[in-house]
Design a protein around this motif. Sequence first.
Motif, PDB file in Angstrom:
ATOM      1  N   LEU A   1       0.851  -1.197   0.000  1.00 52.43           N
ATOM      2  CA  LEU A   1       0.000   0.000   0.000  1.00 52.43           C
ATOM      3  C   LEU A   1       0.884   1.243   0.000  1.00 52.43           C
ATOM      4  CD1 LEU A   1      -2.616  -1.041   2.726  1.00 52.43           C
ATOM      5  CD2 LEU A   1      -2.762  -1.391   0.272  1.00 52.43           C
ATOM      6  N   ILE A   2       0.306   2.398  -0.399  1.00 48.77           N
ATOM      7  CA  ILE A   2       1.148   3.586  -0.487  1.00 48.77           C
ATOM      8  C   ILE A   2       1.504   4.148   0.889  1.00 48.77           C
ATOM      9  CG2 ILE A   2       0.330   4.216  -2.798  1.00 48.77           C
ATOM     10  CD1 ILE A   2      -1.234   6.498  -1.579  1.00 48.77           C
ATOM     11  N   GLN A   3       0.740   3.755   1.896  1.00 45.08           N
ATOM     12  CA  GLN A   3       1.108   4.143   3.259  1.00 45.08           C
ATOM     13  C   GLN A   3       0.487   3.155   4.248  1.00 45.08           C
ATOM     14  OE1 GLN A   3      -0.580   8.117   3.709  1.00 45.08           O
ATOM     15  NE2 GLN A   3      -2.597   7.329   4.184  1.00 45.08           N
ATOM     16  N   ASP A   4       1.052   3.109   5.463  1.00 44.12           N
ATOM     17  CA  ASP A   4       0.493   2.240   6.497  1.00 44.12           C
ATOM     18  C   ASP A   4      -0.626   2.993   7.222  1.00 44.12           C
ATOM     19  OD1 ASP A   4       0.084   0.079   8.092  1.00 44.12           O
ATOM     20  OD2 ASP A   4       2.204  -0.191   8.592  1.00 44.12           O
ATOM     21  N   ILE A   5      -1.302   2.311   8.132  1.00 44.90           N
ATOM     22  CA  ILE A   5      -2.406   2.916   8.881  1.00 44.90           C
ATOM     23  C   ILE A   5      -1.973   4.218   9.572  1.00 44.90           C
ATOM     24  CG2 ILE A   5      -3.880   2.569  10.902  1.00 44.90           C
ATOM     25  CD1 ILE A   5      -4.016  -0.408  10.028  1.00 44.90           C
TER      26      ILE A   5
ATOM     27  N   CYS B   1      -5.786   2.387  -0.796  1.00 49.51           N
ATOM     28  CA  CYS B   1      -4.897   2.791   0.297  1.00 49.51           C
ATOM     29  C   CYS B   1      -5.449   3.912   1.172  1.00 49.51           C
ATOM     30  CB  CYS B   1      -3.553   3.244  -0.268  1.00 49.51           C
ATOM     31  SG  CYS B   1      -2.768   2.029  -1.322  1.00 49.51           S
TER      32      CYS B   1
ATOM     33  N   SER C   1      -8.630   3.243   3.452  1.00 43.88           N
ATOM     34  CA  SER C   1      -8.480   2.258   4.517  1.00 43.88           C
ATOM     35  C   SER C   1      -7.422   2.638   5.553  1.00 43.88           C
ATOM     36  CB  SER C   1      -8.167   0.879   3.928  1.00 43.88           C
ATOM     37  OG  SER C   1      -6.936   0.930   3.235  1.00 43.88           O
ATOM     38  N   THR C   2      -6.521   3.574   5.210  1.00 41.79           N
ATOM     39  CA  THR C   2      -5.475   3.910   6.182  1.00 41.79           C
ATOM     40  C   THR C   2      -5.642   5.307   6.770  1.00 41.79           C
ATOM     41  OG1 THR C   2      -4.021   4.807   4.475  1.00 41.79           O
ATOM     42  CG2 THR C   2      -3.779   2.463   4.972  1.00 41.79           C
TER      43      THR C   2
ATOM     44  N   TYR D   1     -11.137   7.281   7.144  1.00 38.27           N
ATOM     45  CA  TYR D   1     -12.024   6.277   7.743  1.00 38.27           C
ATOM     46  C   TYR D   1     -13.502   6.610   7.576  1.00 38.27           C
ATOM     47  CZ  TYR D   1      -7.535   5.154   9.935  1.00 38.27           C
ATOM     48  OH  TYR D   1      -6.227   4.861  10.149  1.00 38.27           O
TER      49      TYR D   1
ATOM     50  N   SER E   1      -3.862  -4.966  -2.826  1.00 41.66           N
ATOM     51  CA  SER E   1      -2.746  -4.032  -2.746  1.00 41.66           C
ATOM     52  C   SER E   1      -3.180  -2.703  -3.346  1.00 41.66           C
ATOM     53  CB  SER E   1      -1.560  -4.588  -3.538  1.00 41.66           C
ATOM     54  OG  SER E   1      -1.952  -4.800  -4.876  1.00 41.66           O
ATOM     55  N   CYS E   2      -2.237  -1.778  -3.404  1.00 39.89           N
ATOM     56  CA  CYS E   2      -2.476  -0.480  -4.049  1.00 39.89           C
ATOM     57  C   CYS E   2      -2.938  -0.715  -5.482  1.00 39.89           C
ATOM     58  CB  CYS E   2      -1.169   0.316  -4.029  1.00 39.89           C
ATOM     59  SG  CYS E   2      -1.191   1.796  -5.054  1.00 39.89           S
TER      60      CYS E   2
END
Lengths: 658, 175, 289
Positions: free
Chosen positions: B129-133, C11, C14-15, C18, C42-43
Amino acid sequence: MLGESYMRRIGVFVCHCGVNIAQNVDVDALTTYASTLDGVVVAKQYKYMCSDVGATLIKGSIKEHKLDGVVVAACSPRMHEHTFREVVNDGGVNPYQLEIVNIREQCSWIHSDRKKATEKAKFLVRSGVAKAKLLEPLQTSTLKVTPNALVIGGGIAGIQASLDLANDGFKVYLVEREPSIGGRMSQLDKTFPTLDCSSCILTPKMMEVANHQNIELFTYAEVADIEGSIGNYTVKVRKKPRYVDIDKCTGCGDCATACRLKDRIASEFDMGMGKRGAAYMPFPQAVPLKYTIDAEHCLFITRGKCGDKPACREACAQKAIDFDQKEEIVDLKVGAIVVATGYDLLNPESLYEYGYANSPDVITTLELERLISSSGPTKGEILRLSDQQEPKSVTFILCIGSRDETQCTWCCRIGCMSALKHVYLLREKLGDDVEINVCYTDIRSYGKGYEEFYRNVRGLKTNMFRGRPSEVCNMGDHQKIDVFDTTTNKLFEIKTDMVVLVPALVPRADAGDFARLLHLTLSGDGFFLEAHPKLRPMDTFVNGIFIAGCCQGPKDIQDTVSQASGAASRAATILSKEELEIDPLIAVVDEEVCTGCGICVEICPYEARILNEKTKIAEVNDALCTGCGACIAACPSNASIHRNFTKKQLLNMVDDII
Amino acid sequence: MSIVDLTSMGESQAELRKEINDRLSRLQEDVSDYCYQCAKCTSGCEAHKLLELEPHKIVALLKRGLIDEMVNSDIIWTCMSCFKCRERCPQKIAPVEILFALKNMAVASGKQIPGKYSTILQSVLSMGLIQDIQEVTMRDTKTKKRGDLDLPALSKPSDPAKFQAGLMKIAVEKL
Amino acid sequence: MKRKFALYPGCIMSTEQYAYEISIRETLPLLDIELVDIDGFSCCGEPLKSVNQLMMLYLSARNLALAEKNKLDMFAPCAICHLALSECRYVLGSNPEMKGRINGMLAAEDLTYNGTGEIVHTVDLLHDRIGIEEIAKHVKKPLKDIKLATHYGCHAIRPKEIGRPVDSEHPMKMEAILSALGAETAEYPEKLDCCGGLLQINLDESALAKAGQKLKAVHEHGFDGLVDVCPWCHKMFDARQTKAGETVAAKLDLPVFYLTQLLGLAFGVKKEKLGLEFNLSPVDKIQIG
């Protein structure tokens, strides 16, 4: 039958076509090869077989070698079959005992390997000789010509063609679907580049049509069906009921004044900006000068009730209003037809970004014509539709949907000049202080006097932006346009009161249906296709039907009138003959084999087939048959035969090379 | 014989031009050659007013084969990818796609990737992913992250090593 | 009839964004949509298209293949993801050679892309699949007396050639949905303008200026709020509104909502269940329900 016509003295003539054939096909080898073929008594070659020298060569050989069949290996038969038929005929051989072998389009032009191309040419010639040995002598027949013309469409093209033909002494039926002739040109105010008043030059011609003893005018009428062929067409014309007896109507206008829907219906002539009633005349100079009742809106017709009594009928002193009128079909007999059905403007809503659907202050050139015209909805005052105020700034955007792969790929050919003309007229009407902007892609001022006109307009304080805006934003009281000008390399923001779009010219919405009715072909752009773009620009692929004006493709009035006169002259070539020759290369029926199933009658696109009710055998109308071959392919019992394309002849061609 | 841009001494790079056109022809029907410089793209370009991107000029330079000039310029990185130029081009040319191709070329030639593109690339390579949480601040200034919410676990490649191996293969391949 | 979709979160939603995910998961089941979570996504690759286009195609094909493996159509609420997935399908659909190459690479993860699944976005899912009539049936607390501006997001509307969920020049589906919810909408000249979102990666100031210009225009046209359907756009207009305003010298306080948040409010769902506390723009200014 075969034995009698079996020919054994064939001459083969190979053409170099300059280097067109000779550079890719070894013509020496081909000629030598041809001379060895069974039945061939002489084979010769020449640089240009279609020239006088070539013709003399063929004719001399026919005499010297007592030829009874000729094979010419040259270009496509579409190019020179006719030429060589005459040569062969002059030489004393039946012109239908000539076989053309196409070694140019189908060989030298499309192959690069000289050796293989020569081998292919040999096969083609061998096969041609095989057919020539079986070719039958055929005779042409003749038919009488009806010396009347039909002109479809009463715009300037149709008017010009009608007048030319009528002045040549032919009877002309002019059919126009609107209540008046005049077409698009009658909607224009002035014409470029001379700024002639459009009505002033058109109206006299319209009057001439109305008064010409050789012209019979059918307005508010459409072509419903067509039968027959060159020299003898039968045309059904549907006269729509106009609910006004035009013999009684004096054009006084009392009906229109009385109409309860007066000024309540958008006027087509004024591009929806002006209003009319259900009883109306499209414009004051209409020809015929008669009123029409619009059945789509008329209260009496649509609801069966118009007050106590129909107001128009009560008002008409001549008692010309006749609600009992019915649609009428009239049969016309004509020998030739000129189609001049005109064009539509592209509806700019298909390019939503230009804001036509968003604001009444974004209009088209044709709408501006009506605003400028003194007989238009504003009596010639230039007013914005949103607030009826005179604009202080007007911006033109050219090429709306033209030269556009997503809309119309072609150039509209009149947009630049029509916009420049409007600039001139607006400057004249609104004075020096009004700001006039033109966003153009390329100015195409190619006609006589056009470039000089463009120069004049540049001098009229016109802001020329060389670039195409991406969108027109409706800001409420004004329109905002960003345009990148490639002459200064700068992005300009134009705030303007009124935007005039110059839309593409498109075929009439029903051009496709109309083409099917007349068996015409459409080109890729949807306009009617001419038989040859350079050499037969007014002809169609249907003999006896000619095209003129914008139905063939966008053009200005000058070109339209020229083409109309040309089409009239082409039609006159037919009408001036008493009889026409019929090509014998058409279908025949083997009566002994025909089962009378009728499939050929159904399949024939030219209505040339009939089933004889008595004998139950299919017949061919020689005048209608074009030799297209559809019935030959369709006939389940092989009873349909195409003269000189018989199964035997074709199989012999194949057998000989495999 | 040759044609030289006397302001930069740039010469036409036919090979590179062909490469870009080939790349474009795989993504769309038509290539830049048909452009007639109406500049409708630049008139509507979202990046033009702020960053002086001129899509019509990009197409013109490509037609001339002056590729290096563009690949080495920062201007190609100003495109906002709004796709307006592609949408409205009357000749069905897509300057935005040409810009993507040029940017790819710049990256492939080893030029430094601007801004956070390297960070994003690294992140995608390592976790998909392009960034984490992220921990985000709410209107009441409190902060929360995904785990604090009634949401399912984050969907990401289950076998990062395998995933990364696949991506690395592409990094060396050409379109 | 219950309809099932694989929810492809992408991405940003979900990150970080919200509120979009919360409101989607809360409202769509009310309309008989079942959202299936699949592990392993994935992305989509779109933010990397500038770096390597092939990577974008590969990543999108990989995600589509995962949904295909589960025999599900894909619901991508992010406009950027939706475009990447759609472009992948468009390119691979017309280029068998490329499809073969991609599939060769996907084999390492035991995946195959066939191109059999559909891809939907929030707007077409609501407007075309569920329908205005059905949405209207669920409205319990109509959004009264508010005038909203819509923002579709460039990637949701263009390029038409690839096939987008709404019309590229005159998108009106959100307007139809909002009108069914009781709100008023209006056209405005800047409606199709970009949020600048993708430019955050390398030219952040310009990205903010772009968003600021649009927000300012929406404010000046007298709208009560702005509605969007893409986490990138929403981040620009909502989370970064104050900063965006600074670039255009404006103090902005324009409420910005996800369409699904308003959908929930009109359906009578409690505010807390729609993630409204995550909106940093002053959404409280608008009294709903």
